[in-house]
Design a protein around this motif. Sequence first.
Motif, PDB file in Angstrom:
ATOM      1  N   PHE A  23       8.411  -7.681  -1.136  1.00 48.94           N
ATOM      2  CA  PHE A  23       7.757  -6.614  -0.362  1.00 48.94           C
ATOM      3  C   PHE A  23       7.899  -6.881   1.133  1.00 48.94           C
ATOM      4  CE2 PHE A  23       4.034  -4.878  -3.080  1.00 48.94           C
ATOM      5  CZ  PHE A  23       4.567  -3.607  -3.061  1.00 48.94           C
ATOM      6  N   PHE A 122      11.541   2.261  -3.867  1.00 48.30           N
ATOM      7  CA  PHE A 122      10.417   1.710  -4.616  1.00 48.30           C
ATOM      8  C   PHE A 122       9.564   2.871  -5.132  1.00 48.30           C
ATOM      9  CE2 PHE A 122       6.341  -0.074  -5.438  1.00 48.30           C
ATOM     10  CZ  PHE A 122       6.513  -1.429  -5.650  1.00 48.30           C
ATOM     11  N   GLY A 123       9.063   2.723  -6.355  1.00 41.44           N
ATOM     12  CA  GLY A 123       8.150   3.741  -6.858  1.00 41.44           C
ATOM     13  C   GLY A 123       8.582   4.345  -8.164  1.00 41.44           C
ATOM     14  N   THR A 130       1.464   0.758  -7.858  1.00 39.44           N
ATOM     15  CA  THR A 130       1.641   2.217  -7.992  1.00 39.44           C
ATOM     16  C   THR A 130       0.676   2.758  -9.042  1.00 39.44           C
ATOM     17  OG1 THR A 130       3.992   1.843  -7.538  1.00 39.44           O
ATOM     18  CG2 THR A 130       3.370   4.029  -8.305  1.00 39.44           C
ATOM     19  N   GLY A 151       4.394   5.971   3.265  1.00 36.38           N
ATOM     20  CA  GLY A 151       5.188   4.967   2.531  1.00 36.38           C
ATOM     21  C   GLY A 151       5.451   5.522   1.138  1.00 36.38           C
ATOM     22  N   CYS A 152       6.003   6.744   1.091  1.00 34.04           N
ATOM     23  CA  CYS A 152       6.046   7.486  -0.187  1.00 34.04           C
ATOM     24  C   CYS A 152       7.087   6.943  -1.162  1.00 34.04           C
ATOM     25  CB  CYS A 152       6.245   8.973   0.057  1.00 34.04           C
ATOM     26  SG  CYS A 152       7.826   9.372   0.803  1.00 34.04           S
ATOM     27  N   LEU A 157       3.594   8.990  -5.722  1.00 36.66           N
ATOM     28  CA  LEU A 157       2.157   9.280  -5.556  1.00 36.66           C
ATOM     29  C   LEU A 157       1.954  10.710  -5.071  1.00 36.66           C
ATOM     30  CD1 LEU A 157       0.963   5.896  -3.974  1.00 36.66           C
ATOM     31  CD2 LEU A 157       0.832   6.622  -6.368  1.00 36.66           C
ATOM     32  N   ASP A 173       8.181   8.357   4.722  1.00 41.46           N
ATOM     33  CA  ASP A 173       8.643   6.977   4.602  1.00 41.46           C
ATOM     34  C   ASP A 173       9.559   6.723   5.798  1.00 41.46           C
ATOM     35  OD1 ASP A 173       8.728   5.001   1.846  1.00 41.46           O
ATOM     36  OD2 ASP A 173      10.077   4.493   3.509  1.00 41.46           O
ATOM     37  N   TYR A 174       9.588   5.484   6.275  1.00 41.55           N
ATOM     38  CA  TYR A 174      10.469   5.197   7.420  1.00 41.55           C
ATOM     39  C   TYR A 174      11.890   4.898   6.961  1.00 41.55           C
ATOM     40  CZ  TYR A 174      10.381   0.051   6.793  1.00 41.55           C
ATOM     41  OH  TYR A 174      10.529  -1.215   6.318  1.00 41.55           O
ATOM     42  N   SER A 198       9.212   9.081   8.773  1.00 38.25           N
ATOM     43  CA  SER A 198       8.288   8.692   9.847  1.00 38.25           C
ATOM     44  C   SER A 198       7.937   7.212   9.725  1.00 38.25           C
ATOM     45  CB  SER A 198       7.010   9.534   9.783  1.00 38.25           C
ATOM     46  OG  SER A 198       6.108   9.083  10.776  1.00 38.25           O
ATOM     47  N   ASP A 199       7.900   6.551  10.870  1.00 38.53           N
ATOM     48  CA  ASP A 199       7.417   5.173  10.915  1.00 38.53           C
ATOM     49  C   ASP A 199       5.899   5.294  11.048  1.00 38.53           C
ATOM     50  OD1 ASP A 199       7.041   2.499  11.265  1.00 38.53           O
ATOM     51  OD2 ASP A 199       8.068   2.372  13.192  1.00 38.53           O
ATOM     52  N   PHE A 200       5.175   4.900  10.039  1.00 39.66           N
ATOM     53  CA  PHE A 200       3.725   5.146   9.969  1.00 39.66           C
ATOM     54  C   PHE A 200       3.445   6.629  10.280  1.00 39.66           C
ATOM     55  CE2 PHE A 200       3.673   0.477  10.958  1.00 39.66           C
ATOM     56  CZ  PHE A 200       3.270   0.101   9.689  1.00 39.66           C
ATOM     57  N   ASN A 215       0.475   2.983  -0.294  1.00 40.46           N
ATOM     58  CA  ASN A 215       0.700   1.780  -1.099  1.00 40.46           C
ATOM     59  C   ASN A 215       1.716   0.914  -0.355  1.00 40.46           C
ATOM     60  OD1 ASN A 215       1.198  -0.147  -3.032  1.00 40.46           O
ATOM     61  ND2 ASN A 215       2.371   1.211  -4.381  1.00 40.46           N
TER      62      ASN A 215
HETATM   63  C1  SAM Z   1       5.398  -0.512  -2.089  1.00 38.84           C
HETATM   64  S1  SAM Z   1       6.386   0.811  -1.639  1.00 38.84           S
HETATM   65  C2  SAM Z   1       5.397   2.166  -2.289  1.00 38.84           C
HETATM   66  C3  SAM Z   1       6.211   3.319  -2.781  1.00 38.84           C
HETATM   67  C4  SAM Z   1       5.395   4.384  -3.520  1.00 38.84           C
HETATM   68  N1  SAM Z   1       4.464   5.042  -2.642  1.00 38.84           N
HETATM   69  C5  SAM Z   1       4.635   3.786  -4.685  1.00 38.84           C
HETATM   70  O1  SAM Z   1       3.409   3.796  -4.649  1.00 38.84           O
HETATM   71  O2  SAM Z   1       5.262   3.309  -5.637  1.00 38.84           O
HETATM   72  C6  SAM Z   1       6.068   0.889   0.093  1.00 38.84           C
HETATM   73  C7  SAM Z   1       6.884   1.928   0.834  1.00 38.84           C
HETATM   74  O3  SAM Z   1       6.446   1.915   2.194  1.00 38.84           O
HETATM   75  C8  SAM Z   1       7.555   2.148   3.017  1.00 38.84           C
HETATM   76  N2  SAM Z   1       7.226   1.662   4.363  1.00 38.84           N
HETATM   77  C9  SAM Z   1       7.154   0.379   4.788  1.00 38.84           C
HETATM   78  N3  SAM Z   1       6.841   0.342   6.104  1.00 38.84           N
HETATM   79  C10 SAM Z   1       6.689   1.633   6.507  1.00 38.84           C
HETATM   80  C11 SAM Z   1       6.374   2.247   7.757  1.00 38.84           C
HETATM   81  N4  SAM Z   1       6.180   1.518   8.855  1.00 38.84           N
HETATM   82  N5  SAM Z   1       6.273   3.593   7.808  1.00 38.84           N
HETATM   83  C12 SAM Z   1       6.509   4.343   6.688  1.00 38.84           C
HETATM   84  N6  SAM Z   1       6.834   3.819   5.486  1.00 38.84           N
HETATM   85  C13 SAM Z   1       6.927   2.486   5.397  1.00 38.84           C
HETATM   86  C14 SAM Z   1       8.693   1.403   2.323  1.00 38.84           C
HETATM   87  O4  SAM Z   1       9.962   1.913   2.722  1.00 38.84           O
HETATM   88  C15 SAM Z   1       8.390   1.665   0.853  1.00 38.84           C
HETATM   89  O5  SAM Z   1       9.066   2.811   0.379  1.00 38.84           O
END
Ligand code: SAM
Length: 282
Positions: A23, A122-123, A130, A151-152, A157, A173-174, A198-200, A215
């Motif tokens: 992770f 991931f997901g 998840t 972080g979709c 979700l 998601d970034y 989007s980053d956050f 998540n």
């Molecule tokens: C653990 S996965 C979760 C995926 C899905 N939502 C799930 O529950 O199975 C975390 C996700 O967060 C995204 N992520 C990590 N840092 C991020 C950020 N700064 N902004 C947006 N998304 C981010 C990753 O690319 C990844 O797809």
Amino acid sequence: MRYFEYLFSINKKNEDDLIEVFFDNNFKDYYIDEDIKNGITTLKMYISAEDPDEKFVNILMEKFRLELLSKELVMEREWLRTWLDTLSPFELIEGIWINPFPEEPFEKENAEVLHIVPGSAFGTGLHPTTKLASKMLKKINLKNKTVLDIGCGTGILSMVSKLMGASEVKGYDYDKIAVEKARDTVRMNNMDIKIGVSDFLNDVEVYKPDVLVSNMVAELLIDLMNHKNFDKFITEKTEIIFSGIISHKEKIVIEKAKEKGLELKDRMEEDSWKALKFQKKI
Ligand SMILES: C[S@@+](CC[C@H](N)C(=O)[O-])C[C@H]1O[C@@H](n2cnc3c(N)ncnc32)[C@H](O)[C@@H]1O
């Protein structure tokens, strides 16, 4: 593209810590399998053969005392196939099933079926974080609610929220590859969900969702709460679901939430993972 497939035997006790390291390093090309009959847990890692970065593998081998069983050159499609071969439709949570084979019709009585092909994001619903987030979403009455999913990943979700009656769902998601995958997956499931990069919260137009779900690992959830736009999205009504928290980091997430004026309303756990629900203190 060609990959080196590393096959390790691992100590089951290290599984959660290993997943946390994956992770943290945004490393997704792995697969953990448990042979219950023989009491063996194995880890497969895939490293690009075009530009192999073996440093990460070596660090893990040392840190977790991994025993290398084999190293082979494989084609991407082969390993995806191997992965798919070991999968079959499974129940994500009560009433929602995941089918990894969209081309093969699968129906389940009294249940909704989501088609999600494992791959670059991931997901897939196999990970406990998840499942926990989905269970938390199920506990909320999502009928006609708006949901923001940060972080979709594959969009899982977001889709679960829509199945539970949410009126408007947005997922971000970034990772551009994850966003592409999520858009395809949402389309494949005939759902109306907005997915963006989007980053956050950087590029998310400000609005007040009824539910914010995320998540991500604990450190990222803390960064999300620290984000300059976070407070603009949250009202007293917003239910905030955070998953992806390894047990020993639960405290730091709760502390940061407290600092942000958020109250812990619910808590669920599976293996060493926690999901927490917060709401603004009135
Ligand atoms: C653990 S996965 C979760 C995926 C899905 N939502 C799930 O529950 O199975 C975390 C996700 O967060 C995204 N992520 C990590 N840092 C991020 C950020 N700064 N902004 C947006 N998304 C981010 C990753 O690319 C990844 O797809």
